[in-house]
Design a protein around this motif. Structure first.
Motif, PDB file in Angstrom:
ATOM      1  N   ARG A   1       0.942  -1.050 -10.617  1.00 50.32           N
ATOM      2  CA  ARG A   1       1.306  -2.052  -9.618  1.00 50.32           C
ATOM      3  C   ARG A   1       0.907  -1.551  -8.236  1.00 50.32           C
ATOM      4  O   ARG A   1       0.752  -0.353  -8.015  1.00 50.32           O
ATOM      5  CB  ARG A   1       2.783  -2.396  -9.684  1.00 50.32           C
ATOM      6  N   THR A   2       0.765  -2.500  -7.339  1.00 52.64           N
ATOM      7  CA  THR A   2       0.421  -2.199  -5.950  1.00 52.64           C
ATOM      8  C   THR A   2       1.445  -2.878  -5.059  1.00 52.64           C
ATOM      9  O   THR A   2       1.744  -4.056  -5.233  1.00 52.64           O
ATOM     10  CB  THR A   2      -0.999  -2.708  -5.618  1.00 52.64           C
TER      11      THR A   2
ATOM     12  N   ARG B   1      -8.422   0.901  -0.352  1.00 58.10           N
ATOM     13  CA  ARG B   1      -8.309   2.343  -0.094  1.00 58.10           C
ATOM     14  C   ARG B   1      -7.333   2.999  -1.075  1.00 58.10           C
ATOM     15  O   ARG B   1      -7.605   4.073  -1.600  1.00 58.10           O
ATOM     16  CB  ARG B   1      -7.853   2.593   1.343  1.00 58.10           C
ATOM     17  N   ALA B   2      -6.190   2.365  -1.304  1.00 58.33           N
ATOM     18  CA  ALA B   2      -5.185   2.919  -2.218  1.00 58.33           C
ATOM     19  C   ALA B   2      -5.743   3.026  -3.643  1.00 58.33           C
ATOM     20  O   ALA B   2      -5.643   4.080  -4.287  1.00 58.33           O
ATOM     21  CB  ALA B   2      -3.918   2.062  -2.198  1.00 58.33           C
TER      22      ALA B   2
ATOM     23  N   GLY C   1      -0.195  -1.040   5.046  1.00 62.23           N
ATOM     24  CA  GLY C   1      -0.290   0.006   4.040  1.00 62.23           C
ATOM     25  C   GLY C   1      -0.229  -0.600   2.659  1.00 62.23           C
ATOM     26  O   GLY C   1       0.310  -1.697   2.464  1.00 62.23           O
ATOM     27  N   ALA C   2      -0.777   0.126   1.696  1.00 57.00           N
ATOM     28  CA  ALA C   2      -0.678  -0.247   0.287  1.00 57.00           C
ATOM     29  C   ALA C   2      -0.495   1.039  -0.504  1.00 57.00           C
ATOM     30  O   ALA C   2      -1.074   2.076  -0.163  1.00 57.00           O
ATOM     31  CB  ALA C   2      -1.926  -0.989  -0.175  1.00 57.00           C
ATOM     32  N   VAL C   3       0.329   0.967  -1.528  1.00 50.76           N
ATOM     33  CA  VAL C   3       0.557   2.090  -2.425  1.00 50.76           C
ATOM     34  C   VAL C   3       0.402   1.574  -3.849  1.00 50.76           C
ATOM     35  O   VAL C   3       0.899   0.495  -4.178  1.00 50.76           O
ATOM     36  CB  VAL C   3       1.973   2.690  -2.229  1.00 50.76           C
ATOM     37  N   THR C   4      -0.272   2.354  -4.684  1.00 49.31           N
ATOM     38  CA  THR C   4      -0.412   1.993  -6.092  1.00 49.31           C
ATOM     39  C   THR C   4      -0.163   3.199  -6.978  1.00 49.31           C
ATOM     40  O   THR C   4      -0.491   4.330  -6.608  1.00 49.31           O
ATOM     41  CB  THR C   4      -1.801   1.384  -6.390  1.00 49.31           C
TER      42      THR C   4
ATOM     43  N   PHE D   1       0.145   8.692  -6.979  1.00 50.52           N
ATOM     44  CA  PHE D   1       0.036   7.469  -6.188  1.00 50.52           C
ATOM     45  C   PHE D   1      -1.210   7.520  -5.309  1.00 50.52           C
ATOM     46  O   PHE D   1      -1.567   8.570  -4.792  1.00 50.52           O
ATOM     47  CB  PHE D   1       1.245   7.299  -5.251  1.00 50.52           C
ATOM     48  N   GLY D   2      -1.813   6.357  -5.111  1.00 47.15           N
ATOM     49  CA  GLY D   2      -2.855   6.196  -4.113  1.00 47.15           C
ATOM     50  C   GLY D   2      -2.277   5.458  -2.925  1.00 47.15           C
ATOM     51  O   GLY D   2      -1.500   4.505  -3.105  1.00 47.15           O
ATOM     52  N   VAL D   3      -2.613   5.898  -1.722  1.00 46.46           N
ATOM     53  CA  VAL D   3      -2.104   5.290  -0.495  1.00 46.46           C
ATOM     54  C   VAL D   3      -3.286   4.842   0.358  1.00 46.46           C
ATOM     55  O   VAL D   3      -4.216   5.617   0.590  1.00 46.46           O
ATOM     56  CB  VAL D   3      -1.240   6.291   0.310  1.00 46.46           C
TER      57      VAL D   3
END
Length: 174
Positions: free
Chosen positions: A95-96, A53-54, A88-91, A65-67
């Protein structure tokens, strides 16, 4: 700060906005495919859904950023029953980072239905006599009698996964 959230569920966008409010974010909800089952059934699948998703939200926008936020269920070593988990993931494209939110043991009657293949949201709706619990207080709100709710619980996953981008304690190479 521009953020793209890989979901059109308003609870997820609100979780990002509230958690990161000190950074005055502009949050854009983006419909993306999680790349995992509708009801992830392990930590690995839940984390992979958040990562997908991120990355896909970032790729679809010009955000900084993608979350990605994903809820799932899993059996955890050392803990009885089936648990609701949130990741959750953030990129930033290079980097992620990943981080977990709260974990809740599911009541046996709910766990049995989910283990038999049902999705948690509809099972909780049936239990509570509601519709769309996943877009309101969620199972987290119901299972804690309002001590927390889905927005705050997902916010913890946002904070945990975004933290490495805003503190000096992590190297980009970690």
């Amino acid at each position: 700060m521009e953020l793209a959230v890989g979901s059109t569920n308003p609870v997820k966008s609100t979780a990002v906005e509230r958690t990161l409010e000190r950074y005055e974010p502009t949050v854009t909800a983006v419909a993306v495919d999680s790349g995992v089952s509708e009801q992830p059934r392990s930590i690995e699948e839940t984390v992979r859904g958040a990562e997908n998703r991120a990355r896909r939200a970032l790729a679809a926008t010009d955000a900084d950023f993608g979350v990605g936020l994903e809820g799932g269920v899993a059996r955890l070593e050392g803990s009885p029953g089936l648990s609701l988990i949130m990741w959750g993931a953030v990129t930033d494209g290079d980097r992620t980072e990943r981080g977990g939110g709260p974990t809740f043991r599911l009541p046996d009657t709910v766990a049995e239905q989910v283990a038999d293949g049902s999705e948690l949201g509809p099972v909780m709706d049936d239990l509570l006599g509601t519709e769309g619990v996943a877009e309101s207080n969620g199972a987290a709100g119901a299972l804690t009698a309002g001590l927390t709710d889905r927005t705050r619980a997902l916010g913890q996953a946002v904070a945990s996964s975004f933290g490495p981008f805003v503190t000096e304690y992590y190297d980009a190479d970690d």
